[in-house]
Design a protein around this motif. Structure first.
Motif, PDB file in Angstrom:
ATOM      1  N   GLY B 163     -12.042  -1.123   1.685  1.00  0.00           N
ATOM      2  CA  GLY B 163     -10.896  -1.133   0.780  1.00  0.00           C
ATOM      3  C   GLY B 163     -11.190  -0.590  -0.594  1.00  0.00           C
ATOM      4  N   ILE B 167     -10.410   3.374  -2.493  1.00  0.00           N
ATOM      5  CA  ILE B 167      -9.257   3.579  -3.386  1.00  0.00           C
ATOM      6  C   ILE B 167      -9.275   4.967  -4.061  1.00  0.00           C
ATOM      7  N   VAL B 170      -8.146   7.625  -1.570  1.00  0.00           N
ATOM      8  CA  VAL B 170      -6.757   7.383  -1.151  1.00  0.00           C
ATOM      9  C   VAL B 170      -5.797   7.813  -2.266  1.00  0.00           C
ATOM     10  N   THR B 215      -3.479   7.492   4.859  1.00  0.00           N
ATOM     11  CA  THR B 215      -4.427   6.422   4.525  1.00  0.00           C
ATOM     12  C   THR B 215      -5.216   6.016   5.767  1.00  0.00           C
ATOM     13  N   LEU B 269      -3.919  -0.722   1.029  1.00  0.00           N
ATOM     14  CA  LEU B 269      -4.165   0.681   0.673  1.00  0.00           C
ATOM     15  C   LEU B 269      -2.897   1.510   0.873  1.00  0.00           C
TER      16      LEU B 269
END
Lengths: 249, 372
Positions: B163, B167, B170, B215, B269
């Protein structure tokens, strides 16, 4: 001390460790050409680490190593002057046994393909793996992998062979066959062999000479013929090691 | 003559050809040795390799002599190795003793064989996948009954890796996707004087499709590949077997935490991806299409409904389970060494990408039916 021309490996003031930690402190030894020499000692005393330094994969903190008169660093600079068998065999999994052996021949000789094939097949025959040349490493047993790794180490006819725990994990018959192979290689091809091992039966059978390392003193505590050391050494650890005895208090 | 050189003289008589070698027969001379003898061994030739003046020979050269001795008969010729000193004679004997006919290289399979094999592999893979999904479902049920079997402590770091560490990539990719969508759609919409509908196009595309899908693709490349490689390496180095012998079920210990981690991470996300995708569209709308921020937001409120965002988030949860299960299944069924790990990782990524698109199509049809 052995005469210079008869020395295969020479170490002087050799200190091995990392950062402030010293594993072996200022050790010195010669290994004579044509000998089978075992590097022995308790767990964690630095046997395999010493071997990695001798073959130039790691650099000592101090001192010098000469392999047939040259520093072992030449391992990265040209045709390797020795063959090495790693404990796990470390065969290339995506290649057949024949291709594993052919790799070094193709890189370091100008032999044409049929000649390289003949040499590679003979290496496999030598370790009793004739007929397995097209097998992948994943398709053969642990003992066969070890023998194939020896065949690969022999590809370039090295005069010096390093073996890390060659008989560890092998059944007794395979272990004896491997010992006999090492004796044959030594007697017939004149190969100097350095073995890192714990296997007493194998040590007594094949080794002419041994270097026993000690964790506590960070040095060599015994040197010589293993049978002589077993029968004559006064050192408690050496005696216990060769006679499989507990040390007690 | 030094010990490092190898020379020879050729002579012929009624008894055949003799090659008298002198010096040291090293592997470095092997190519010349092979070529010379190979050229002599024609049909009917009787060749003698006289080693009387050879001082030393490498095993490789001796192996070549023995191989050519054997091969000579196949060519209707004879090769006799003579005059070897004791050392070389021992080497010759050693190699002759251990010569057996080489086995034939396995034949390359034909086209129909490959097609058949591919069909069998596909069937087996599908069966394995369903079996794995079934076992995962059973494990999830039993995990509720015995939560101590789960490696809960691994979940925070798995969440962080999949996660928090994802970021930046993403954000970057989804911002660009939003901006590209706005740029591409601006020209045709401008022609009809319908600039403002860029908001609808970007908003709905990002929230329903591109945000969740892009994603999921990023997470497949980062985390899915990592899971397959990690578990594959554990499998080939017998760590999985060691876990079993210690009484741990890999399904509980390794798979469940990874599924749970992606289940937490991917919807979050996706929400971030939706937000930055819209920001990308907004940036282009303001700079290139003369749409004000207020006008963009006002249109967005009308164009994008809660259901659009919710449908994307629901999809992302399904994607999370798909990515984790496929990656873990591929990893846990790895065979062979390093090459096997590579094959599992590739297979995990390809299979996951295919499954994500297929799942997207199913969800799109399903949401249409239920009017979400």
């Amino acid at each position: 001390m052995t005469a210079a021309r008869d020395v295969a490996i020479r170490a002087r003031d050799l200190t091995i460790g990392w950062g402030n930690f010293v594993l072996l402190d200022r050790i010195a030894f010669d290994i004579a050409r044509g000998d089978i020499c075992a590097i022995l000692g308790g767990s964690g005393c630095g046997k395999s680490t010493l071997m990695r330094h001798l073959i130039g994969l790691e650099h000592p903190k101090g001192g010098t190593i000469e392999i047939q008169g040259a520093p072992p660093g030449t391992v990265r600079e040209g045709r390797p002057p020795f063959g090495v068998m790693f404990q796990s065999g470390a065969l290339f999994g995506s290649m057949s046994l024949l291709e594993n052996i052919d790799l070094a021949l193709a890189r370091w000789t100008d032999l044409e393909r049929p000649a390289r094939r003949a040499v590679a097949l003979s290496r496999l025959e030598l370790v009793a793996l004739g007929g397995f040349e097209h097998h992948q490493p994943a398709e053969i047993s642990g003992g066969m992998k070890k023998r194939a790794a020896i065949a690969r180490a022999l590809a370039l006819d090295p005069s010096l062979l390093f073996l890390d725990e060659p008989s560890a994990g092998l059944d007794p018959i395979s272990a004896v066959e491997l010992d006999e192979l090492l004796i044959t290689l030594n007697e017939t091809l004149g190969v100097t062999i350095v073995i890192v091992t714990h296997e007493l039966a194998s040590i007594f059978k094949v080794a002419h000479d041994c270097i026993m390392l000690d964790k506590k003193s960070r040095g060599i505590i015994a040197r010589g013929n293993p049978r002589t050391l077993r029968d004559e050494s006064d050192d408690r650890f050496v005696h216990a090691f060769f006679n499989r005895e507990a040390m007690g208090e | 003559m030094t010990e490092r050189t190898l020379q020879w003289e050729r002579s012929s008589s009624d008894d055949g050809t003799t090659l008298a070698f002198r010096g040291a027969m090293r592997l470095d001379h092997g190519a010349a040795l092979w070529r010379t003898l190979d050229a002599e061994l024609v049909d009917g030739a009787r060749v003698t390799a006289d080693l009387g003046s050879v001082t030393v020979a490498d095993g490789g050269c001796v192996a070549m002599l023995v191989a050519l001795e054997g091969d000579a008969a196949n060519r209707g010729a004879t090769l006799t190795v003579a005059g070897a000193n004791d050392g070389i004679a021992r080497l010759l004997a050693l190699h002759r003793d251990r010569t057996s006919p080489p086995t034939a290289r396995p034949r390359k399979p034909g086209f129909f064989h490959l097609v058949g094999e591919a069909a069998v592999v596909a069937t087996r893979t599908a069966r394995q996948a369903f079996d794995f999904i079934g076992r995962a479902a059973v494990a999830a049920g039993s995990a509720v009954r015995s939560p101590r079997a789960i490696q809960w402590s691994a979940i925070p770091s798995l969440v962080e890796r999949a996660g928090a560490n994802s970021i930046p990539i993403v954000v970057m990719i989804n911002f660009l996707i939003g901006a590209i969508l706005a740029i591409q759609s601006s020209s045709p919409l401008e022609r009809f004087g319908a600039n403002i509908f860029v908001v609808d196009l970007v908003g709905i595309s990002v929230a329903r499709e591109l945000g969740p899908l892009m994603t999921a693709i990023i997470v497949t490349g980062r985390s899915g590949a990592a899971y397959a490689a990690e578990l594959g390496t554990m499998r080939v180095s017998e760590e999985i077997d060691a876990l079993r012998t210690l009484g741990f079920d890999p399904m509980h210990f390794l798979v469940f935490p990874r599924v749970l981690a992606l289940l937490i991470v991917l919807p979050l996300l996706t929400v971030i991806a939706d937000f930055v995708g819209l920001l990308g569209g907004l940036a282009v709308a303001v700079v290139q299409l003369d749409i004000t921020v207020a006008a963009f937001l006002a249109r967005l409120e009308v164009a994008v409904l809660f259901g659009d965002v919710a449908s994307g988030v629901i999809k992302s949860a399904a994607y999370a389970v798909t990515i984790a299960l496929i990656a873990c299944e591929r990893g846990l069924t790895t065979r062979g060494g390093a090459a096997g790990v590579g094959a599992s990782t590739t297979s995990a990524v390809v299979l996951t990408l295919f499954s994500l698109i297929a799942l997207d199509a199913v969800f799109t049809a399903l949401f249409r039916v239920v009017n979400l």
